[in-house]
Design a protein around this motif. Structure first.
Motif, PDB file in Angstrom:
ATOM      1  N   PHE A  53      -0.810   8.472  -2.376  1.00  0.00           N
ATOM      2  CA  PHE A  53       0.096   8.013  -3.662  1.00  0.00           C
ATOM      3  C   PHE A  53       1.119   6.881  -3.386  1.00  0.00           C
ATOM      4  O   PHE A  53       0.984   5.911  -4.301  1.00  0.00           O
ATOM      5  N   GLU A  54       1.827   6.902  -2.199  1.00  0.00           N
ATOM      6  CA  GLU A  54       2.354   5.588  -1.966  1.00  0.00           C
ATOM      7  C   GLU A  54       1.618   4.378  -1.658  1.00  0.00           C
ATOM      8  O   GLU A  54       2.145   3.372  -2.125  1.00  0.00           O
ATOM      9  N   LYS A  55       0.694   4.647  -1.286  1.00  0.00           N
ATOM     10  CA  LYS A  55      -0.425   3.247  -1.356  1.00  0.00           C
ATOM     11  C   LYS A  55      -0.814   2.889  -2.827  1.00  0.00           C
ATOM     12  O   LYS A  55      -0.908   1.446  -2.955  1.00  0.00           O
ATOM     13  N   ILE A  56      -0.913   3.585  -3.627  1.00  0.00           N
ATOM     14  CA  ILE A  56      -1.585   3.289  -4.860  1.00  0.00           C
ATOM     15  C   ILE A  56      -0.239   2.681  -5.457  1.00  0.00           C
ATOM     16  O   ILE A  56      -0.218   1.634  -6.376  1.00  0.00           O
ATOM     17  N   PHE A  57       0.831   3.572  -5.586  1.00  0.00           N
ATOM     18  CA  PHE A  57       2.097   3.380  -6.675  1.00  0.00           C
ATOM     19  C   PHE A  57       3.008   2.768  -6.135  1.00  0.00           C
ATOM     20  O   PHE A  57       4.005   2.534  -6.699  1.00  0.00           O
ATOM     21  N   HIS A  58       3.112   2.602  -4.508  1.00  0.00           N
ATOM     22  CA  HIS A  58       4.233   1.871  -4.026  1.00  0.00           C
ATOM     23  C   HIS A  58       5.555   2.694  -4.228  1.00  0.00           C
ATOM     24  O   HIS A  58       6.613   1.995  -4.356  1.00  0.00           O
ATOM     25  N   SER A  59       5.612   3.965  -4.323  1.00  0.00           N
ATOM     26  CA  SER A  59       6.776   5.016  -4.523  1.00  0.00           C
ATOM     27  C   SER A  59       6.296   6.301  -4.202  1.00  0.00           C
ATOM     28  O   SER A  59       5.343   6.669  -4.085  1.00  0.00           O
TER      29      SER A  59
END
Length: 268
Positions: free
Chosen positions: A207-213
């Protein structure tokens, strides 16, 4: 899932009775469900399609899906429905005993309206003495009623074999597409992780890789952005959108909205 006081459930049978309109938000469907609408109207939405069930309707809900639902009692009456949860262990036992197998995994609609059939009606009528079925001593009776439900469904809808005896778990799917479609469902992160074919740790990392959050921060911002759009551009009232967007109560929604946009939702 935590059941409201109006819902009475044994191990596998749920009887719902409501005097007033109930807007319950979200539900994760962990097992296949065979249901009968005794009175009132049930509206269900899986994010793709809306389904409406009235008095006398039968339905089959597939496991591993997210739905929103509204329960509307009839005029001067109570909302009533009865649902039978078909657990994986029972289905596996029936599969072994009768040799049923699913040819291949099929997606299709989340909820299947079932055409009325005498077998459905007689079966559901046999469940009406609900208080008797709740007794612990009747676990064997409940087991028989579950198997009866499965065999009746197969007799009237042979094509359900592919659904009932598909024991595969969700595979790894496109996380970005799934979250953009389902962000408004108020379920725990572990549910999102499971439905996208990931462990919770892998889900958070991807998730953090895709949305940077982080998932929690992104979900809050996404829901508030959608709320702002619906209120400002579509003229929706805050009280009409907060539940639909995954907020548990209006005060929490208003507080988060004001913090993000600098004014309360009622002033937009």
């Amino acid at each position: 899932m935590t059941l409201p006081e109006n819902d009475k459930r044994s191990a596998h049978i749920l009887y719902s009775c409501y005097h007033t309109r109930s807007r319950e938000g979200e539900q994760f469907i962990p097992e296949h469900i065979f249901s009968y609408q005794i009175a009132g109207t049930l509206t269900m939405n899986d994010g793709n399609k809306e389904y409406i069930f009235n008095e006398g309707d039968f339905r089959f809900c597939k496991r591993n899906h997210l739905v929103k639902f509204n329960k509307q009692p009839p005029e001067s009456g109570d909302f009533k429905s009865i649902s039978v949860y078909l657990d994986q262990e029972t289905l596996r036992n029936v599969s072994l005993e009768y040799g049923y197998k699913a040819e291949k995994h099929q997606e299709g609609d989340t909820i299947l309206p079932l055409k009325p059939a005498p077998l459905y009606e007689s079966y559901m009528n046999s469940l009406m003495p609900y208080d008797q079925l709740r007794q612990p001593a009747n676990e064997n009776l409940q087991s028989l009623k579950l198997r009866e439900a499965i065999l009746i469904l197969l007799q009237t809808n042979p094509e359900l074999k592919t659904v009932l005896f598909d024991f595969s778990e969700p595979g790894k799917i496109d996380l970005e597409g799934f979250m953009n479609k389902n962000f408004h469902f108020n379920v725990e992160l572990k549910r999102f992780a499971y439905l996208t074919g990931r462990s919770l740790a892998t889900f958070k990392r991807d998730f953090e890789k895709i949305f940077h959050s982080s998932p929690s921060r992104w979900l809050l911002q996404k829901r508030l952005q959608e709320a702002h759009y619906l209120i400002k551009e579509k003229g929706k009232a805050p009280s009409d959108v907060y539940l639909d967007l995954g907020f548990e109560d209006l005060s929490h929604f208003s507080f988060a909205f004001k913090k993000m946009y600098g004014s309360s939702p009622s002033r937009v």
